[in-house]
Scaffold this motif. Sequence first.
Motif, PDB file in Angstrom:
ATOM      1  N   VAL A 167     -21.331 -13.633  59.640  1.00 23.62           N
ATOM      2  CA  VAL A 167     -20.692 -13.200  60.886  1.00 23.62           C
ATOM      3  C   VAL A 167     -19.711 -12.080  60.577  1.00 23.62           C
ATOM      4  CG1 VAL A 167     -19.299 -13.922  62.859  1.00 23.62           C
ATOM      5  CG2 VAL A 167     -20.905 -15.529  61.808  1.00 23.62           C
ATOM      6  N   ILE A 168     -19.737 -11.008  61.338  1.00 29.33           N
ATOM      7  CA  ILE A 168     -18.766  -9.934  61.186  1.00 29.33           C
ATOM      8  C   ILE A 168     -17.691 -10.112  62.253  1.00 29.33           C
ATOM      9  CG2 ILE A 168     -18.375  -7.448  61.403  1.00 29.33           C
ATOM     10  CD1 ILE A 168     -21.097  -7.010  60.148  1.00 29.33           C
ATOM     11  N   VAL A 169     -16.444 -10.223  61.786  1.00 29.08           N
ATOM     12  CA  VAL A 169     -15.296 -10.361  62.676  1.00 29.08           C
ATOM     13  C   VAL A 169     -14.738  -8.959  62.897  1.00 29.08           C
ATOM     14  CG1 VAL A 169     -13.056 -11.460  63.029  1.00 29.08           C
ATOM     15  CG2 VAL A 169     -14.853 -12.648  61.740  1.00 29.08           C
ATOM     16  N   LEU A 170     -15.031  -8.379  64.040  1.00 29.78           N
ATOM     17  CA  LEU A 170     -14.707  -6.975  64.274  1.00 29.78           C
ATOM     18  C   LEU A 170     -13.214  -6.654  64.168  1.00 29.78           C
ATOM     19  CD1 LEU A 170     -17.279  -6.200  67.082  1.00 29.78           C
ATOM     20  CD2 LEU A 170     -17.287  -5.296  64.757  1.00 29.78           C
ATOM     21  N   PRO A 171     -12.286  -7.521  64.596  1.00 28.88           N
ATOM     22  CA  PRO A 171     -10.870  -7.186  64.430  1.00 28.88           C
ATOM     23  C   PRO A 171     -10.438  -7.009  62.971  1.00 28.88           C
ATOM     24  CG  PRO A 171     -11.107  -8.859  66.101  1.00 28.88           C
ATOM     25  CD  PRO A 171     -12.462  -8.700  65.457  1.00 28.88           C
ATOM     26  N   GLN A 172     -11.271  -7.445  62.019  1.00 30.58           N
ATOM     27  CA  GLN A 172     -10.940  -7.282  60.598  1.00 30.58           C
ATOM     28  C   GLN A 172     -11.498  -5.990  60.001  1.00 30.58           C
ATOM     29  OE1 GLN A 172     -12.436 -10.814  58.649  1.00 30.58           O
ATOM     30  NE2 GLN A 172     -10.945 -12.157  59.650  1.00 30.58           N
ATOM     31  N   VAL A 173     -12.317  -5.283  60.764  1.00 33.39           N
ATOM     32  CA  VAL A 173     -13.008  -4.109  60.235  1.00 33.39           C
ATOM     33  C   VAL A 173     -12.139  -2.861  60.393  1.00 33.39           C
ATOM     34  CG1 VAL A 173     -15.101  -2.688  60.409  1.00 33.39           C
ATOM     35  CG2 VAL A 173     -15.224  -5.162  60.809  1.00 33.39           C
ATOM     36  N   ARG A 174     -12.171  -2.002  59.376  1.00 34.06           N
ATOM     37  CA  ARG A 174     -11.549  -0.679  59.440  1.00 34.06           C
ATOM     38  C   ARG A 174     -12.660   0.372  59.532  1.00 34.06           C
ATOM     39  NH1 ARG A 174      -9.570  -3.001  54.954  1.00 34.06           N
ATOM     40  NH2 ARG A 174     -10.545  -1.411  53.651  1.00 34.06           N
ATOM     41  N   PHE A 175     -12.348   1.471  60.172  1.00 29.50           N
ATOM     42  CA  PHE A 175     -13.361   2.510  60.397  1.00 29.50           C
ATOM     43  C   PHE A 175     -12.832   3.851  59.940  1.00 29.50           C
ATOM     44  CE2 PHE A 175     -13.897  -0.837  63.473  1.00 29.50           C
ATOM     45  CZ  PHE A 175     -15.251  -1.076  63.462  1.00 29.50           C
ATOM     46  N   LEU A 191     -10.654   0.783  69.093  1.00 27.09           N
ATOM     47  CA  LEU A 191     -12.014   0.956  69.597  1.00 27.09           C
ATOM     48  C   LEU A 191     -12.429  -0.067  70.646  1.00 27.09           C
ATOM     49  CD1 LEU A 191     -13.889   1.528  66.203  1.00 27.09           C
ATOM     50  CD2 LEU A 191     -13.118   3.270  67.794  1.00 27.09           C
ATOM     51  N   LYS A 192     -11.695  -1.155  70.759  1.00 29.05           N
ATOM     52  CA  LYS A 192     -12.203  -2.323  71.474  1.00 29.05           C
ATOM     53  C   LYS A 192     -12.286  -2.164  72.991  1.00 29.05           C
ATOM     54  CE  LYS A 192      -7.699  -4.588  71.874  1.00 29.05           C
ATOM     55  NZ  LYS A 192      -6.900  -5.778  71.489  1.00 29.05           N
ATOM     56  N   ALA A 193     -11.631  -1.152  73.567  1.00 27.46           N
ATOM     57  CA  ALA A 193     -11.669  -0.976  75.022  1.00 27.46           C
ATOM     58  C   ALA A 193     -13.123  -0.846  75.487  1.00 27.46           C
ATOM     59  CB  ALA A 193     -10.873   0.256  75.436  1.00 27.46           C
ATOM     60  N   GLY A 194     -13.519  -1.702  76.385  1.00 22.46           N
ATOM     61  CA  GLY A 194     -14.876  -1.663  76.915  1.00 22.46           C
ATOM     62  C   GLY A 194     -15.880  -2.473  76.121  1.00 22.46           C
ATOM     63  N   ALA A 195     -15.532  -2.914  74.920  1.00 25.86           N
ATOM     64  CA  ALA A 195     -16.453  -3.723  74.118  1.00 25.86           C
ATOM     65  C   ALA A 195     -16.485  -5.149  74.654  1.00 25.86           C
ATOM     66  CB  ALA A 195     -16.030  -3.724  72.656  1.00 25.86           C
ATOM     67  N   GLU A 196     -17.651  -5.761  74.642  1.00 28.83           N
ATOM     68  CA  GLU A 196     -17.819  -7.083  75.226  1.00 28.83           C
ATOM     69  C   GLU A 196     -17.698  -8.194  74.205  1.00 28.83           C
ATOM     70  OE1 GLU A 196     -21.522  -7.137  77.244  1.00 28.83           O
ATOM     71  OE2 GLU A 196     -20.870  -5.755  78.818  1.00 28.83           O
ATOM     72  N   ARG A 197     -17.555  -7.879  72.931  1.00 30.10           N
ATOM     73  CA  ARG A 197     -17.524  -8.941  71.925  1.00 30.10           C
ATOM     74  C   ARG A 197     -16.648  -8.568  70.754  1.00 30.10           C
ATOM     75  NH1 ARG A 197     -23.311  -7.238  72.146  1.00 30.10           N
ATOM     76  NH2 ARG A 197     -23.408  -8.957  73.616  1.00 30.10           N
ATOM     77  N   GLN A 198     -16.128  -9.582  70.081  1.00 25.64           N
ATOM     78  CA  GLN A 198     -15.309  -9.400  68.890  1.00 25.64           C
ATOM     79  C   GLN A 198     -15.998  -9.920  67.638  1.00 25.64           C
ATOM     80  OE1 GLN A 198     -11.057 -10.209  69.066  1.00 25.64           O
ATOM     81  NE2 GLN A 198     -11.278 -10.692  71.248  1.00 25.64           N
ATOM     82  N   PHE A 199     -17.123 -10.630  67.812  1.00 24.34           N
ATOM     83  CA  PHE A 199     -17.847 -11.205  66.685  1.00 24.34           C
ATOM     84  C   PHE A 199     -19.301 -10.791  66.783  1.00 24.34           C
ATOM     85  CE2 PHE A 199     -14.472 -14.037  68.094  1.00 24.34           C
ATOM     86  CZ  PHE A 199     -13.724 -14.187  66.935  1.00 24.34           C
ATOM     87  N   LEU A 200     -19.873 -10.412  65.641  1.00 24.10           N
ATOM     88  CA  LEU A 200     -21.287 -10.044  65.606  1.00 24.10           C
ATOM     89  C   LEU A 200     -22.039 -11.040  64.737  1.00 24.10           C
ATOM     90  CD1 LEU A 200     -21.334  -6.141  65.212  1.00 24.10           C
ATOM     91  CD2 LEU A 200     -21.559  -7.505  67.299  1.00 24.10           C
ATOM     92  N   PRO A 202     -25.705 -12.253  63.006  1.00 26.02           N
ATOM     93  CA  PRO A 202     -26.785 -11.443  62.428  1.00 26.02           C
ATOM     94  C   PRO A 202     -27.735 -10.907  63.499  1.00 26.02           C
ATOM     95  CG  PRO A 202     -26.415 -13.377  61.078  1.00 26.02           C
ATOM     96  CD  PRO A 202     -25.555 -13.540  62.297  1.00 26.02           C
ATOM     97  N   GLY A 203     -27.996  -9.599  63.432  1.00 24.60           N
ATOM     98  CA  GLY A 203     -28.890  -8.961  64.391  1.00 24.60           C
ATOM     99  C   GLY A 203     -28.235  -8.537  65.678  1.00 24.60           C
ATOM    100  N   GLN A 204     -26.963  -8.840  65.867  1.00 24.64           N
ATOM    101  CA  GLN A 204     -26.267  -8.505  67.104  1.00 24.64           C
ATOM    102  C   GLN A 204     -25.588  -7.146  66.977  1.00 24.64           C
ATOM    103  OE1 GLN A 204     -23.386 -11.477  68.290  1.00 24.64           O
ATOM    104  NE2 GLN A 204     -23.793 -11.143  70.459  1.00 24.64           N
ATOM    105  N   SER A 205     -25.446  -6.447  68.117  1.00 25.08           N
ATOM    106  CA  SER A 205     -24.891  -5.097  68.131  1.00 25.08           C
ATOM    107  C   SER A 205     -23.790  -4.975  69.169  1.00 25.08           C
ATOM    108  CB  SER A 205     -25.985  -4.064  68.454  1.00 25.08           C
ATOM    109  OG  SER A 205     -27.043  -4.123  67.531  1.00 25.08           O
ATOM    110  N   VAL A 206     -22.958  -3.950  68.987  1.00 25.19           N
ATOM    111  CA  VAL A 206     -21.964  -3.599  69.993  1.00 25.19           C
ATOM    112  C   VAL A 206     -21.902  -2.081  70.075  1.00 25.19           C
ATOM    113  CG1 VAL A 206     -20.020  -3.647  68.359  1.00 25.19           C
ATOM    114  CG2 VAL A 206     -19.602  -3.992  70.799  1.00 25.19           C
ATOM    115  N   ARG A 207     -21.724  -1.561  71.282  1.00 26.78           N
ATOM    116  CA  ARG A 207     -21.722  -0.118  71.516  1.00 26.78           C
ATOM    117  C   ARG A 207     -20.320   0.313  71.951  1.00 26.78           C
ATOM    118  NH1 ARG A 207     -26.076   3.267  72.304  1.00 26.78           N
ATOM    119  NH2 ARG A 207     -27.394   1.389  72.383  1.00 26.78           N
ATOM    120  N   ILE A 208     -19.833   1.396  71.359  1.00 26.10           N
ATOM    121  CA  ILE A 208     -18.494   1.923  71.639  1.00 26.10           C
ATOM    122  C   ILE A 208     -18.610   3.314  72.231  1.00 26.10           C
ATOM    123  CG2 ILE A 208     -16.266   2.556  70.626  1.00 26.10           C
ATOM    124  CD1 ILE A 208     -16.837  -0.417  70.583  1.00 26.10           C
TER     125      ILE A 208
END
Length: 228
Positions: A167-175, A191-200, A202-208
Motif C-alpha cells: 500500500v502506498i500512503v500518499l501523505p508520506q510521499v515526496r515529489f 498536491l492533494k486538492a481535488g484528489a479522491e484518495r490518500q492510499f493506493l 496495488p493497481g490503483q491510480s490517482v490523477r492530479i
Amino acid sequence: MRLSAVLLNAVLLFSPLAHSFELYPMVDFLKDQGQQSERFFQVLNPTEQPLPVEIFVKKRQVAGEAPETLTDSDDFFIFPPQALIPAGKSQTIKVKYIGAPVSEAQSYRVVFSQLPIKDQEADNSIKMLFQIGALVFVSPQQVLPAMTTEIHADGSELLMTNQGNGVIVLPQVRFSANSQQQQYQWRWDDLKAGAERQFLAPGQSVRINVPSVISDVEPLIEVEAQGY
C-alpha cells in the motif's frame, strides 16, 4: 438485489450524516499472518440511547481510477459480531484476518452497522440507520513498493499508479518535478486538492491537476516520487 445492497452500503459508508456513533481507528494496516494480523477497534456511543451494532466485512475491488466496489467476505474473524453499547459507553471489537496468505495487499471495509431497536421496529416511519466502514489493508510479509508517474502530453495532469505489491500512503510521499526552466519540490499537502484518495492499493491510480500547483505556464517534463 445484491447489487442494490452493495451500492447502498457504498453510499452509507461515506454518508456525512453518519455520526450516531464514533469509530477508532478509521484506517488500519494488517499483515496476512502472525501477531500483526489482528487489531482492536473501539466503537463509542455518545448518545443517550443504547446502541445495537453489527460488524461485518466487505472486500474492496479497486483498479485504476475506478471507484471501489464491495463484495461479501469471510476473510476475518470478528468478536463480538454484534454488540449492544450502553449510552455514553464504548465497546472494543476484535478483528483478525483469517484468509489465505496474499501475494499483494488486499483491502477491505470493516463495516459497523447500527441495528434497529424494538421501539424503532414498531414505528412505521422511515428511519436512517448508519454505517461506518473502516478501511483495512492486509499486506504480505514481504512488500516491494513501486509507483509510476505519468505526465499528460500537454503537461496538465499527473497520473500516479501503484505498481508494487504493498500500500502506498500518499501523505508520506515526496515529489520532485522538473520543467525546462524550473524545479519543484512537493509534498502531498501541495498536491492533494481535488484528489479522491490518500492510499493506493496495488493497481490503483490517482490523477492530479498540475496547473493547480504551479503558476508557470511551461509544462512539466518529469515527476519523480520518493519516500514511499
